[in-house]
Design an enzyme around this catalytic site. Structure first.
Site: not given
Length: 468
Positions: A120-121, A164
């Protein structure tokens, strides 16, 4: 943002964490007077202090008296009985957790919420860069510094808010995205989720919580994500599902994947069966191709032309501590990565094998949290066998109580039972001296983990006399 109406003084407890420092940066850019504290001073705190945010070490009721905040935001690492937090509440100061506070901002915007156990980052970083280069000026909240932006958070002028979203404590369920992304679903954060099924159910609730008619972008290659979609069938959830994966059968697909020697990948991208063109990226690994497909799906939904998005991905340099090349010393390439879960370690090692064929991989791993290490002892040992040489540092507790029966020695024992040797290092000094003796020209040194190991690569590069 009615919840922040009239609030000008905000104090953040646990400000040194990646998520908290990002939030502090946004609040500071909004014009608030921001202060904070944490148990130790790190890079995130130093960055905030350079911008004028006052940070103190430790937790004390004196912080509340000194800064006189109207709102105290605390991280999930702060215990409910923490003296400073209790004192703030006794004085009538409003207190709120990090996730809830961030959701107050996000839910008022055109929120692009990026969730998933892994990736997700990088995915949120890719989306942020694409939208920025397209002139949409998004607000950005990412759990690591986006190298192309130079920060982990930025207040934009446009309608989009790219964030995020952290599932580790369930707080991502506070968010109601206008466009949601689920990169994958895996069992992690075992202190909060008792089973993999619990994690899937949490993501189902997250998907159900998106705004009416909001698209849901999902990796169709991931088993956990497919289970989430099956559970969503028949429920009263509106909004299209956009699937991405390998091949041309999905809404967004990747074909003809090529790994470039020395790093980087390229592939042909198709959208609903139509060939869109080849993308070239400097970041390595098949997992980053999937991340790029998610970013392309989001940017397409927001009206960004494919050519513009592809050009942004071509120049994308990645996020800090995500396969980050730190430098070379005496022919030893040093790469730092946040991987701390078996799935992440496998992806990182595979990416490095394909980017640097024929070179020895020397991995230094610092297990993160006793609860995670206990749950994944076997898988951690198995996946680390993908490196040629393995050094193990002690478990980084991240605030957890020490479990004497859980240690890096347990991982080493399992590796040895499989016929693989490794080196146990009681501290970073021992790891550095071991690397001095073992490394040679042509090696790729990987520092892996979510704790203090991020310092090790830099210390190695600063040394002398490496190589044989």
């Amino acid at each position: 943002m009615s919840e922040f109406s009239g609030v000008t003084r905000i104090h953040l407890m646990g400000i040194g964490g990646s998520g908290m420092s990002s939030l502090a940066g946004l609040l500071f850019q909004m014009g608030c007077t921001v202060s904070g504290c944490d148990l130790e001073r790190g890079a995130c705190i130093e960055s905030l202090e350079s911008r004028g945010v006052e940070c103190l070490v430790g937790h004390s009721h004196e912080h509340v008296e000194r800064f006189d905040p109207q709102l105290v935001i605390y991280s999930s690492a702060i215990a409910e009985n923490c003296t400073e937090l209790s004192f703030a509440r006794e004085r009538g100061v409003r207190t709120v957790g990090r996730g809830r506070a961030l959701s107050w901002m996000f839910n008022q915007a055109e929120g692009v919420g990026v969730a998933g156990t892994h990736g997700k980052t990088t995915t949120s970083s890719m989306i942020s860069l694409i939208l920025e280069r397209a002139g949409l000026s998004p607000t950005v909240y990412v759990g690591a510094e986006v190298q192309d932006i130079g920060a982990n958070a930025r207040l934009g002028e446009g309608a989009a808010f790219v964030a995020e979203l952290d599932e580790s404590d369930g707080s991502f369920e506070y968010f109601h995205p206008s466009l949601a992304v689920v990169t994958n679903i895996d069992w992690d954060h075992v202190d909060h989720f008792r089973s993999r099924e619990d994690v899937v159910e949490a993501f189902v609730r997250f998907a159900e919580g998106r705004k009416t008619h909001a698209p849901l972008v999902v990796c169709a290659e991931d088993e956990g994500a497919r289970e989430m979609l099956q559970l969503l069938e028949g429920r009263e959830v509106t909004g299209p599902v956009v699937r991405y994966g390998w091949g041309h059968v999905w809404d967004w697909g990747a074909l003809d994947l090529l790994h470039r020697p020395g790093g980087g990948v390229s592939c042909v991208v198709c959208r609903r069966g139509e060939m869109m063109g080849r993308i070239e990226m400097a970041v390595s690994g098949a997992h980053n191709v999937l991340n790029a497909l998610a970013a392309l799906a989001v940017s397409d939904a927001l009206g960004v032309p494919f050519a513009s998005a592809a050009e942004a991905l071509r120049t994308f340099r990645g996020a800090k501590r995500r396969l980050e090349t730190l430098g070379t010393r005496h022919g030893v390439l040093v790469v730092d990565d946040y991987a701390h879960h078996p799935t992440e370690l496998a992806a990182t090692l595979d990416a490095m094998r394909k980017a640097h064929p024929g070179r020895r991989l020397v991995a230094v791993f610092q297990p993160h949290r006793y609860s995670r290490t206990a749950a994944f002892l076997g898988p951690l040992a198995s996946v680390l066998e993908g490196a040629d040489i393995v050094l193990l540092l002690p478990v980084y507790g991240a605030g957890e109580a020490v479990l004497s029966e859980v240690s890096s020695e347990e991982i080493a024992d399992r590796m040895r039972s499989n016929g693989r040797s490794c080196y146990l290092c009681e501290n970073e000094e021992k790891a550095l001296s071991t690397l001095e003796a073992l490394t040679r020209e042509g090696d790729v040194l990987l520092t892996l983990g979510a704790g203090s190991i991020s310092r090790l690569g830099g210390l190695f590069l600063d040394g002398t006399g490496v190589g044989r």
